[in-house]
Design an enzyme around this catalytic site. Structure first.
Site, PDB file in Angstrom:
ATOM      1  N   PRO A   1       9.862  -4.879   0.161  1.00 46.09           N
ATOM      2  CA  PRO A   1      10.634  -5.025   1.284  1.00 46.09           C
ATOM      3  C   PRO A   1      10.185  -4.704   2.557  1.00 46.09           C
ATOM      4  O   PRO A   1       9.269  -3.893   2.725  1.00 46.09           O
ATOM      5  CB  PRO A   1      11.654  -3.803   0.683  1.00 46.09           C
ATOM      6  CG  PRO A   1      11.267  -3.203  -0.356  1.00 46.09           C
ATOM      7  CD  PRO A   1       9.668  -3.917  -0.693  1.00 46.09           C
TER       8      PRO A   1
ATOM      9  N   LYS B   1       1.020  -1.183   0.055  1.00 43.02           N
ATOM     10  CA  LYS B   1      -0.064  -0.027   0.186  1.00 43.02           C
ATOM     11  C   LYS B   1       0.860   1.371  -0.011  1.00 43.02           C
ATOM     12  O   LYS B   1       2.113   1.445   0.576  1.00 43.02           O
ATOM     13  CB  LYS B   1      -0.925  -0.105   1.167  1.00 43.02           C
ATOM     14  CG  LYS B   1      -0.277   0.160   2.485  1.00 43.02           C
ATOM     15  CD  LYS B   1      -0.030   1.614   3.090  1.00 43.02           C
ATOM     16  CE  LYS B   1       1.051   1.510   4.301  1.00 43.02           C
ATOM     17  NZ  LYS B   1       2.108   2.711   4.608  1.00 43.02           N
TER      18      LYS B   1
ATOM     19  N   GLY C   1       7.703   1.209   4.652  1.00 44.36           N
ATOM     20  CA  GLY C   1       6.530   2.250   4.524  1.00 44.36           C
ATOM     21  C   GLY C   1       5.465   1.423   3.337  1.00 44.36           C
ATOM     22  O   GLY C   1       4.714   2.412   3.088  1.00 44.36           O
TER      23      GLY C   1
ATOM     24  N   ASP D   1      -2.233  -1.698   9.903  1.00 46.23           N
ATOM     25  CA  ASP D   1      -2.338  -1.463   8.237  1.00 46.23           C
ATOM     26  C   ASP D   1      -2.827  -2.833   7.920  1.00 46.23           C
ATOM     27  O   ASP D   1      -3.230  -3.092   6.693  1.00 46.23           O
ATOM     28  CB  ASP D   1      -1.159  -1.432   7.818  1.00 46.23           C
ATOM     29  CG  ASP D   1      -0.392  -0.039   7.937  1.00 46.23           C
ATOM     30  OD1 ASP D   1      -1.321   0.752   8.144  1.00 46.23           O
ATOM     31  OD2 ASP D   1       0.732   0.111   7.622  1.00 46.23           O
TER      32      ASP D   1
ATOM     33  N   ALA E   1       3.928  -1.505   3.940  1.00 44.35           N
ATOM     34  CA  ALA E   1       2.913  -2.402   4.612  1.00 44.35           C
ATOM     35  C   ALA E   1       3.227  -3.687   4.292  1.00 44.35           C
ATOM     36  O   ALA E   1       2.373  -4.640   4.119  1.00 44.35           O
ATOM     37  CB  ALA E   1       1.532  -2.170   4.436  1.00 44.35           C
ATOM     38  N   GLY E   2       4.582  -4.138   3.997  1.00 44.80           N
ATOM     39  CA  GLY E   2       4.847  -5.408   3.720  1.00 44.80           C
ATOM     40  C   GLY E   2       4.568  -6.639   4.497  1.00 44.80           C
ATOM     41  O   GLY E   2       3.974  -7.620   4.277  1.00 44.80           O
ATOM     42  N   GLY E   3       4.943  -6.281   5.802  1.00 43.77           N
ATOM     43  CA  GLY E   3       4.690  -7.130   7.005  1.00 43.77           C
ATOM     44  C   GLY E   3       3.336  -7.493   7.152  1.00 43.77           C
ATOM     45  O   GLY E   3       2.679  -8.510   7.379  1.00 43.77           O
ATOM     46  N   SER E   4       2.381  -6.343   6.960  1.00 45.05           N
ATOM     47  CA  SER E   4       1.025  -6.520   7.196  1.00 45.05           C
ATOM     48  C   SER E   4       0.420  -7.197   5.918  1.00 45.05           C
ATOM     49  O   SER E   4      -0.490  -7.935   6.217  1.00 45.05           O
ATOM     50  CB  SER E   4       0.337  -4.966   7.155  1.00 45.05           C
ATOM     51  OG  SER E   4       0.744  -4.326   8.025  1.00 45.05           O
ATOM     52  N   ALA E   5       0.909  -7.130   4.929  1.00 43.57           N
ATOM     53  CA  ALA E   5       0.320  -7.991   3.544  1.00 43.57           C
ATOM     54  C   ALA E   5       0.894  -9.446   3.805  1.00 43.57           C
ATOM     55  O   ALA E   5       0.001 -10.143   3.573  1.00 43.57           O
ATOM     56  CB  ALA E   5       1.267  -7.489   2.224  1.00 43.57           C
TER      57      ALA E   5
ATOM     58  N   ALA F   1       9.989  -2.987   6.359  1.00 41.98           N
ATOM     59  CA  ALA F   1      10.506  -1.570   7.159  1.00 41.98           C
ATOM     60  C   ALA F   1      10.576  -0.684   5.668  1.00 41.98           C
ATOM     61  O   ALA F   1      11.535   0.402   5.828  1.00 41.98           O
ATOM     62  CB  ALA F   1      11.790  -1.497   7.770  1.00 41.98           C
TER      63      ALA F   1
HETATM   64  O1  C5P Z   1       0.100  -0.974  14.574  1.00 39.93           O
HETATM   65  P1  C5P Z   1       1.432  -1.432  14.034  1.00 39.93           P
HETATM   66  O2  C5P Z   1       2.017  -2.545  14.996  1.00 39.93           O
HETATM   67  O3  C5P Z   1       1.717  -1.572  12.812  1.00 39.93           O
HETATM   68  O4  C5P Z   1       2.264  -0.032  14.571  1.00 39.93           O
HETATM   69  C1  C5P Z   1       3.635  -0.334  14.465  1.00 39.93           C
HETATM   70  C2  C5P Z   1       3.997   1.168  15.506  1.00 39.93           C
HETATM   71  O5  C5P Z   1       3.769   2.413  14.893  1.00 39.93           O
HETATM   72  C3  C5P Z   1       3.258   1.308  16.767  1.00 39.93           C
HETATM   73  O6  C5P Z   1       3.944   0.654  17.810  1.00 39.93           O
HETATM   74  C4  C5P Z   1       3.592   2.920  17.148  1.00 39.93           C
HETATM   75  O7  C5P Z   1       4.662   2.946  17.542  1.00 39.93           O
HETATM   76  C5  C5P Z   1       3.558   3.386  15.498  1.00 39.93           C
HETATM   77  N1  C5P Z   1       1.826   3.868  15.125  1.00 39.93           N
HETATM   78  C6  C5P Z   1       1.461   4.778  15.671  1.00 39.93           C
HETATM   79  N2  C5P Z   1       0.201   5.352  15.305  1.00 39.93           N
HETATM   80  C7  C5P Z   1      -0.465   4.469  14.371  1.00 39.93           C
HETATM   81  C8  C5P Z   1      -0.075   3.433  13.694  1.00 39.93           C
HETATM   82  C9  C5P Z   1       1.473   2.911  14.370  1.00 39.93           C
HETATM   83  O8  C5P Z   1       2.191   5.459  16.776  1.00 39.93           O
HETATM   84  N3  C5P Z   1      -1.660   4.855  14.041  1.00 39.93           N
END
Ligand code: C5P
Length: 315
Positions: free
Chosen positions: A109, A18, A113, A151, A115-119, A111
Site C-alpha cells: 500500500p 522494506k 511506511g 529509500d 517504501a511502496g512508491g520506492s519499490a 503511505a
Molecule cells: O526521500 P523521500 O522523498 O522519500 O522523502 C520524503 C520526505 O520524508 C522528505 O521530503 C522529508 O520530509 C522526509 N525525510 C526526512 N529525512 C530523511 C528521509 C525523508 O526528513 N532521511
C-alpha cells in the site's frame, strides 16, 4: 500484463517492500532531510511493474490501496508518481525518448511506511532499462535511484543493508537467517513528511530525546547475524514510532494486539502506519496473521519473510 500489448513486447519487474529493523533519526539538516542510521530489511511483499512500447509515458495503477480496493485512489497516475519521474530520469540519462506504457500492480500500500512508491520506482528503473536497452550499470541505476528518493536505492539492492545519510548511502549486511514477520496494514496511510515534522515538534517540546546522538545499529546487526530471535526482538527500534503514535493513537492498540497475539516483538514500520510483528517461525506467523486479521484493526494482514532480493526482472 499491459492490456493492449502482446506479451513478447513487455518487460516485467518486481521490487519488495522494506521494513526498518533499526531506525535512528538525527536532527533536521539544512536541506530539510534528517540524518539517519538505519537497518533496512527487504520482505516478501512485492509490487510488479510491467512496461511496454508507447508514445510518451502512460501510467496505470491497480491493486492494494487503489481504486475499488481502497476507496478513492491514492496513487497518482501523472507526473507526481515517482515511477513517472524514474522513467524521465532514466530516459534523460540514456539519451532516449521517454516513451513507454507503465502498469503498476500494487501489493504494497501507498503511505504505509513500507517504501511502496520506492519499490515501484526501482522496479520501473530495472524494467525500462531492459525495454529501452539503455545498458545502464547497476551503479548508474543506484545513482538515479538516490535522486528519486531516500529509500529507492535500497529497493534496488534488497536483502539487508545499513543506511546512512538520508537513507540512500547503503552498506550491504550479510546474514544467514530468515525472519518471519506479519504486517498489519492500516486503512488510512500516514504522510512521511508529516511524521518527520511531528518528530521535530516533539523534540522541540522536550517530549522525546533530541536525537543529537544516533543510536548505533551494531546490536541489531549482531542479532541479525547470530540470532537467536529473542536477541533481535529485544533490539528492534524506530525513532519514528513515537511521532507516528502521536499522530495515530490507534496504533498503540495495534502494537499491543500483535504482542498479545504472540509476536516476539512489534514495531511501527518506517514512518508508519504499518505494524511489523516479528513471529517466532513460519507456523507462528500463520497463526499471528489469523489472530490479527480477526481483530479488525487493519485493512490487510500479511505474513512475509525476509531478507529477499531487490528489484529484479521477472520471467
Ligand atoms: O526521500 P523521500 O522523498 O522519500 O522523502 C520524503 C520526505 O520524508 C522528505 O521530503 C522529508 O520530509 C522526509 N525525510 C526526512 N529525512 C530523511 C528521509 C525523508 O526528513 N532521511
Amino acid at each position: 500484463m499491459t492490456a493492449n500489448l502482446p506479451d513478447e513486447d513487455v518487460v516485467v519487474a518486481r521490487a519488495p517492500a522494506k521494513i526498518n529493523v533499526h531506525l535512528a533519526v538525527g536532527p533536521a539538516r539544512p536541506d530539510g532531510f534528517h540524518e539517519l542510521s538505519t537497518v533496512y530489511l527487504a520482505v516478501s511483499l512485492f509490487d510488479t511493474v510491467t512496461v511496454g512500447p508507447g508514445e510518451g509515458i502512460a501510467l496505470t495503477v491497480s491493486g492494494e490501496g487503489t481504486g475499488a480496493a481502497g476507496g478513492a485512489s491514492r496513487v497518482p497516475v501523472d507526473r507526481s508518481n515517482l515511477v513517472w519521474r524514474a522513467a524521465e530520469l532514466l530516459a534523460q540519462h540514456a539519451g532516449v525518448p521517454a516513451d513507454a506504457t507503465v502498469d503498476i500492480r500494487k501489493s504494497i500500500p501507498a503511505a504505509a511506511g513500507l517504501a511502496g512508491g520506492s519499490a515501484d520506482a526501482a522496479a520501473a528503473l530495472v524494467a525500462l532499462d531492459a525495454l529501452w536497452d539503455t545498458r545502464a550499470s547497476r551503479a548508474d541505476l543506484v545513482e538515479l535511484a538516490a535522486r528519486l528518493g531516500s529509500d529507492v536505492p535500497f529497493s534496488l539492492l534488497g536483502g539487508i543493508a545499513l543506511g546512512a545519510g538520508r537513507g540512500e548511502q547503503l552498506t550491504p549486511v550479510l546474514a544467514r537467517g530468515r525472519w518471519h514477520w506479519v504486517l498489519g496494514m492500516a486503512r488510512e496511510g500516514l504522510s512521511t513528511p508529516a511524521v518527520y515534522a511531528e518528530l521535530d515538534r516533539m523534540r522541540a517540546a522536550g517530549r522525546i530525546p533530541d536525537g543529537g546522538e544516533l543510536a548505533p545499529p551494531d546490536p541489531v546487526i549482531a542479532a541479525l547475524r547470530s540470532g537467536p530471535l529473542q536477541a533481535l526482538a529485544a533490539v528492534l527500534s524506530n525513532d519514528l514510532e513515537a511521532p507516528a503514535l502521536s499522530l495515530r493513537g490507534d496504533l498503540r492498540r495495534a502494537l499491543r494486539a500483535a504482542t498479545d497475539a504472540g509476536a516476539a516483538a512489534a514495531l511501527v514500520s518506517g514512518s508508519g502506519p504499518t505494524v511489523a510483528a516479528l513471529a517466532r517461525d513460519e507456523a507462528a506467523a500463520v497463526r499471528l496473521t489469523a489472530a490479527l486479521a480477526g481483530e479488525g484493526l487493519f485493512r490487510t494482514v500479511r505474513a512475509v519473510h525476509g531478507p529477499v532480493a531487490g528489484a529484479r526482472l521477472v520471467g
